[in-house]
Scaffold this motif. Structure first.
Motif, PDB file in Angstrom:
ATOM      1  N   LEU A  89       7.010  25.779  19.373  1.00  0.00           N
ATOM      2  CA  LEU A  89       6.715  26.513  20.556  1.00  0.00           C
ATOM      3  C   LEU A  89       5.685  27.634  20.295  1.00  0.00           C
ATOM      4  O   LEU A  89       5.904  28.293  19.181  1.00  0.00           O
ATOM      5  N   TYR A  90       4.938  28.032  20.989  1.00  0.00           N
ATOM      6  CA  TYR A  90       4.078  29.145  20.873  1.00  0.00           C
ATOM      7  C   TYR A  90       4.503  30.140  21.941  1.00  0.00           C
ATOM      8  O   TYR A  90       3.994  29.937  22.946  1.00  0.00           O
ATOM      9  N   ILE A  91       5.074  31.113  21.127  1.00  0.00           N
ATOM     10  CA  ILE A  91       5.483  32.236  21.993  1.00  0.00           C
ATOM     11  C   ILE A  91       5.308  33.678  21.606  1.00  0.00           C
ATOM     12  O   ILE A  91       5.648  33.870  20.436  1.00  0.00           O
ATOM     13  N   GLY A  92       4.864  34.486  22.452  1.00  0.00           N
ATOM     14  CA  GLY A  92       4.369  35.791  21.689  1.00  0.00           C
ATOM     15  C   GLY A  92       3.922  35.923  20.590  1.00  0.00           C
ATOM     16  O   GLY A  92       3.928  36.738  19.683  1.00  0.00           O
ATOM     17  N   GLY A  93       2.747  34.948  20.643  1.00  0.00           N
ATOM     18  CA  GLY A  93       1.682  34.947  19.364  1.00  0.00           C
ATOM     19  C   GLY A  93       2.114  34.178  18.176  1.00  0.00           C
ATOM     20  O   GLY A  93       1.631  34.433  17.205  1.00  0.00           O
ATOM     21  N   ARG A  94       3.579  33.796  18.337  1.00  0.00           N
ATOM     22  CA  ARG A  94       4.021  33.065  16.912  1.00  0.00           C
ATOM     23  C   ARG A  94       4.474  31.724  17.256  1.00  0.00           C
ATOM     24  O   ARG A  94       4.847  31.263  18.110  1.00  0.00           O
ATOM     25  N   TRP A  95       4.408  30.947  16.139  1.00  0.00           N
ATOM     26  CA  TRP A  95       4.913  29.441  16.314  1.00  0.00           C
ATOM     27  C   TRP A  95       6.426  29.609  15.880  1.00  0.00           C
ATOM     28  O   TRP A  95       6.624  29.824  14.838  1.00  0.00           O
ATOM     29  N   LEU A  96       7.214  29.122  16.953  1.00  0.00           N
ATOM     30  CA  LEU A  96       8.522  28.929  16.577  1.00  0.00           C
ATOM     31  C   LEU A  96       8.962  27.390  16.559  1.00  0.00           C
ATOM     32  O   LEU A  96       8.481  26.519  17.359  1.00  0.00           O
ATOM     33  N   THR A  97       9.898  27.060  15.410  1.00  0.00           N
ATOM     34  CA  THR A  97      10.365  25.723  15.331  1.00  0.00           C
ATOM     35  C   THR A  97      11.876  25.837  15.636  1.00  0.00           C
ATOM     36  O   THR A  97      12.449  26.031  14.557  1.00  0.00           O
ATOM     37  N   PRO A  98      12.293  25.579  16.880  1.00  0.00           N
ATOM     38  CA  PRO A  98      13.798  26.050  17.138  1.00  0.00           C
ATOM     39  C   PRO A  98      14.595  24.942  16.520  1.00  0.00           C
ATOM     40  O   PRO A  98      14.287  23.438  16.611  1.00  0.00           O
ATOM     41  N   ASP A 131     -16.253  28.352  22.874  1.00  0.00           N
ATOM     42  CA  ASP A 131     -16.840  27.984  21.480  1.00  0.00           C
ATOM     43  C   ASP A 131     -16.124  27.418  20.537  1.00  0.00           C
ATOM     44  O   ASP A 131     -16.314  26.572  19.951  1.00  0.00           O
ATOM     45  N   ALA A 132     -14.594  27.636  20.650  1.00  0.00           N
ATOM     46  CA  ALA A 132     -13.730  27.146  19.705  1.00  0.00           C
ATOM     47  C   ALA A 132     -13.684  25.657  20.274  1.00  0.00           C
ATOM     48  O   ALA A 132     -13.408  24.707  19.316  1.00  0.00           O
ATOM     49  N   PHE A 184      -2.436  21.941  20.257  1.00  0.00           N
ATOM     50  CA  PHE A 184      -4.143  22.029  19.624  1.00  0.00           C
ATOM     51  C   PHE A 184      -4.497  23.320  20.398  1.00  0.00           C
ATOM     52  O   PHE A 184      -5.079  24.293  19.876  1.00  0.00           O
ATOM     53  N   LEU A 185      -4.732  23.271  21.719  1.00  0.00           N
ATOM     54  CA  LEU A 185      -5.178  24.321  22.509  1.00  0.00           C
ATOM     55  C   LEU A 185      -4.648  25.551  22.201  1.00  0.00           C
ATOM     56  O   LEU A 185      -5.344  26.636  22.220  1.00  0.00           O
ATOM     57  N   ALA A 186      -3.108  25.657  21.874  1.00  0.00           N
ATOM     58  CA  ALA A 186      -2.583  27.064  21.659  1.00  0.00           C
ATOM     59  C   ALA A 186      -2.903  27.377  20.501  1.00  0.00           C
ATOM     60  O   ALA A 186      -3.291  28.534  20.172  1.00  0.00           O
ATOM     61  N   GLN A 187      -3.173  26.637  19.403  1.00  0.00           N
ATOM     62  CA  GLN A 187      -3.762  27.018  18.056  1.00  0.00           C
ATOM     63  C   GLN A 187      -4.998  27.570  18.368  1.00  0.00           C
ATOM     64  O   GLN A 187      -5.301  28.592  17.729  1.00  0.00           O
ATOM     65  N   LEU A 188      -5.806  27.088  19.341  1.00  0.00           N
ATOM     66  CA  LEU A 188      -7.335  27.603  19.257  1.00  0.00           C
ATOM     67  C   LEU A 188      -7.124  29.053  20.051  1.00  0.00           C
ATOM     68  O   LEU A 188      -7.624  30.109  19.693  1.00  0.00           O
ATOM     69  N   CYS A 189      -6.220  29.036  20.863  1.00  0.00           N
ATOM     70  CA  CYS A 189      -5.937  30.525  21.671  1.00  0.00           C
ATOM     71  C   CYS A 189      -5.548  31.368  20.385  1.00  0.00           C
ATOM     72  O   CYS A 189      -5.835  32.499  20.481  1.00  0.00           O
ATOM     73  N   ASP A 190      -4.655  31.149  19.496  1.00  0.00           N
ATOM     74  CA  ASP A 190      -4.202  32.169  18.347  1.00  0.00           C
ATOM     75  C   ASP A 190      -5.718  32.329  17.429  1.00  0.00           C
ATOM     76  O   ASP A 190      -5.596  33.276  17.184  1.00  0.00           O
ATOM     77  N   PRO A 216      -4.324  38.431  22.405  1.00  0.00           N
ATOM     78  CA  PRO A 216      -3.382  39.264  22.063  1.00  0.00           C
ATOM     79  C   PRO A 216      -1.885  38.344  22.268  1.00  0.00           C
ATOM     80  O   PRO A 216      -1.807  37.551  23.113  1.00  0.00           O
ATOM     81  N   ALA A 217      -0.986  38.719  21.497  1.00  0.00           N
ATOM     82  CA  ALA A 217       0.309  38.148  21.729  1.00  0.00           C
ATOM     83  C   ALA A 217       0.812  38.146  22.869  1.00  0.00           C
ATOM     84  O   ALA A 217       0.816  39.248  23.601  1.00  0.00           O
ATOM     85  N   GLY A 218       1.170  36.967  23.411  1.00  0.00           N
ATOM     86  CA  GLY A 218       1.954  36.924  24.562  1.00  0.00           C
ATOM     87  C   GLY A 218       1.186  36.565  25.828  1.00  0.00           C
ATOM     88  O   GLY A 218       1.560  36.150  27.046  1.00  0.00           O
ATOM     89  N   VAL A 219      -0.194  36.860  25.938  1.00  0.00           N
ATOM     90  CA  VAL A 219      -1.015  36.377  26.796  1.00  0.00           C
ATOM     91  C   VAL A 219      -1.023  34.863  27.008  1.00  0.00           C
ATOM     92  O   VAL A 219      -0.906  34.466  28.427  1.00  0.00           O
ATOM     93  N   VAL A 220      -0.964  34.012  26.129  1.00  0.00           N
ATOM     94  CA  VAL A 220      -0.786  32.707  26.528  1.00  0.00           C
ATOM     95  C   VAL A 220       0.501  32.101  25.732  1.00  0.00           C
ATOM     96  O   VAL A 220       0.481  32.459  24.500  1.00  0.00           O
ATOM     97  N   ASN A 221       1.466  31.612  26.336  1.00  0.00           N
ATOM     98  CA  ASN A 221       2.668  31.149  25.760  1.00  0.00           C
ATOM     99  C   ASN A 221       2.715  29.610  26.144  1.00  0.00           C
ATOM    100  O   ASN A 221       2.430  29.194  27.222  1.00  0.00           O
ATOM    101  N   LEU A 222       3.384  28.824  25.193  1.00  0.00           N
ATOM    102  CA  LEU A 222       3.344  27.275  25.460  1.00  0.00           C
ATOM    103  C   LEU A 222       5.012  26.605  25.279  1.00  0.00           C
ATOM    104  O   LEU A 222       4.957  27.001  23.963  1.00  0.00           O
TER     105      LEU A 222
END
Ligand code: NAP
Ligand code: MG
Length: 492
Positions: free
Chosen positions: A20-29, A88-89, A195-201, A206-212
């Motif tokens: 999951l992409y939350i707060g600018g970090r990848w979490l693998t719960p 661009d990405a 994949f899209l969340a990776q591009l956002c990263d 900034p962390a938390g703007v996009v969360n997945l």
């Protein structure tokens, strides 16, 4: 199933599975249920996602809420520049994204390149332009100042049929408006979203703007909707789920924008070229194996030309080549899932049993894959379910009309009103049809999709509430504040 593309990267090489992409970090719960992701053409498992739980949902909304103040305070030009950077990405990674989306949804690769990569790129750029052009602050004739402000934290829930486009159609205006967002992609097509969340990263949002967060609609989706943590929910999908989400939002008086599909007409008048109109309608109806909310699924021709239209459409449908969507020769891929295939076959069999004339509509003959031959159907009652219900598959119904008034009546005889296609060479007839048909978009004589993609998109009637794309799409994510009295504040 073999493919003509030599070096297709595996999905596992492209995205962080089970994350999951939350707060600018990848979490693998740990300990969350894992849901496999299938390739609908091969039925092979190509990845898996986690079914996010209450704590993940809470973490995602908390990250979005925390990021809101700083993000919404940034100048519009800065936010718009992030959208251009994401565009661009997408351009740089368009081929990977198209291949990945094709592996999940089964759409022929050429179509994926257009709608999963080039279209979302254009939506990002045009939304950035819309934000730069918007009057964020102005004085009205009473001397009051009118301010546009972001609505807040957005919940975006999307379906599987045009997965990248549908995510971007929410993410782009949300970010441009100054909102932050929590996205939940469809369970069938979550990998492109990772994949899209990776591009956002990668572009340094900034962390938390996009969360997945990923998961099932009935579990994760429901938890997201029931949380009291968002200010706007933007949903694309079925009427049933849209009604439910709209009711929850209504009860809390938060805004809901709903894009809920259709049963769109293509109306052909007797002054039009029947062959061109029918062939174009077949093509527009069978894009993405008919899994398109604005597909023209009801072809309404002069009754005197109905059997000829059936012949033309049957011939055009027979030209489709079903197969591996990565093969350049394939013009129709599988349906997105076994559920979707079975639903389509049930509709077609039902019509056949009720005495309709049906061409095609049989299951694909290969050992694997959720394939259905395109179907063209006529000789049905006007109140048959095949005429009224959204099937979401390669099924075209041909109906006859007895002149303009009758054509408008049949076109409007649906709970939906997303889109309509008109064919006439007479400007006065065209005007009356445009005015007479209740739909959010009307296309005249086979015009292609508008570019840049800024024409408002959305439905009358049960097709939904609100619009996406361009300045109307941006508007959905904005509040309006009237300031009465002397006010010197600068525009954002
Ligand atoms: P859906 O069930 O409405 O799903 C759309 C999105 O909502 C998915 O992310 C889904 O998650 C999620 N969802 C489902 N139940 C939810 C709930 N109770 N709370 C919150 N989120 C929830 O549509 P679908 O299953 O993808 O397709 C079913 C039918 O909807 C199709 O046959 C078609 O007729 C129609 N459809 C319309 C559009 C359109 O563009 N208007 C697009 C796709 C489908 P899951 O993916 O996990 O279910
Ligand atoms: Mg569903």
């Amino acid at each position: 199933m073999s493919t003509t593309i030599d070096q297709v990267p595996s999905a596992a090489e492209l995205v962080p599975m089970n994350s999951l992409y939350i707060g600018g970090r990848w979490l693998t719960p740990a300990g969350r249920e894992r849901i496999p992701v299938l390739n609908p053409a091969t039925e092979a498992v190509i990845g898996s996602i986690v079914d996010a739980d209450d704590s993940d949902v809470a973490a995602a909304f908390s990250a979005a809420r925390q990021a809101l103040g700083e993000w919404s305070a940034r100048p519009v030009a800065e936010r718009a520049a992030y959208l251009d950077a994401l565009a661009d990405a997408l351009r740089e990674n368009g081929e990977s994204l198209a291949v990945l989306a094709t592996s999940e949804i089964g759409m022929p690769l050429a179509e994926s390149r257009g709608v999963q990569a080039a279209l979302p790129e254009a939506v990002l750029r045009s939304t950035a332009d819309a934000a730069r052009e918007l009057r964020w602050q102005y004085r009205d004739s009473s001397g009051s100042t009118v301010l546009r402000e972001p609505v807040g934290v957005v919940l975006g829930i999307t379906p599987w049929n045009f997965p990248v486009h549908q995510l971007v159609a929410k993410l782009a205006p949300a970010l441009a408006a100054g909102c932050t967002i929590v996205l939940k992609p469809a369970e069938l097509t979550p990998l492109n979203a990772l994949f899209l969340a990776q591009l956002c990263d990668q572009i340094g949002l900034p962390a938390g703007v996009v969360n997945l967060v990923t998961g099932r609609g009935s579990t994760t989706g429901e938890k997201l909707v029931q949380s009291r943590a968002y200010d706007l929910v933007s949903f694309t999908g079925s009427l049933a789920v849209g009604r439910h989400i709209g009711a929850v939002a209504g009860d809390r008086v938060v805004r809901a924008t709903l894009e809920l599909g259709g049963k769109s007409p293509a109306v052909v008048m007797d002054d039009a070229d029947l062959e061109v109109a029918v062939r174009t309608t077949v093509r527009n109806c069978f894009t993405n194996a008919g899994q398109k909310c604005n597909a023209p699924t009801r072809l309404i021709v002069p009754e005197t030309g109905r059997s000829q239209a059936m012949e033309i459409a049957t011939a055009a449908a027979a030209e489709y080549r079903l197969g591996d969507p990565l093969d350049a020769a394939t013009t129709m891929g599988p349906l997105a899932s076994d559920v979707q295939r079975n639903k389509v076959l049930r509709y077609v069999d039902g019509a056949r049993q009720r005495g309709a004339t049906v061409a095609g509509g049989r299951p694909g003959d290969g050992p694997v894959g959720f394939f259905v031959e395109p179907a063209v159907i006529t000789d049905v009652d006007e109140d048959d379910p095949i005429v009224h219900e959204e099937i979401f598959g390669p099924v075209l119904v041909i109906l006859g009309h007895r002149g303009e008034t009758d054509a408008i009546r049949i076109a409007n005889d649906t709970p939906y009103g997303l889109s309509a296609e008109l064919w006439s060479t007479d400007p006065a007839t065209t005007t009356r049809l445009v005015r007479g048909i209740r739909a959010g978009q009307v296309r005249i004589n086979g015009v292609r999709s508008p570019h840049p993609p800024v024409a408002p998109f959305g439905g009358y009637k049960a097709s939904g509430l609100g619009r996406e794309l361009g300045s109307f799409g941006l508007e959905e994510y904005l509040e309006v504040k009237a300031v009465l009295g002397t006010f010197e504040g600068e525009a954002g």
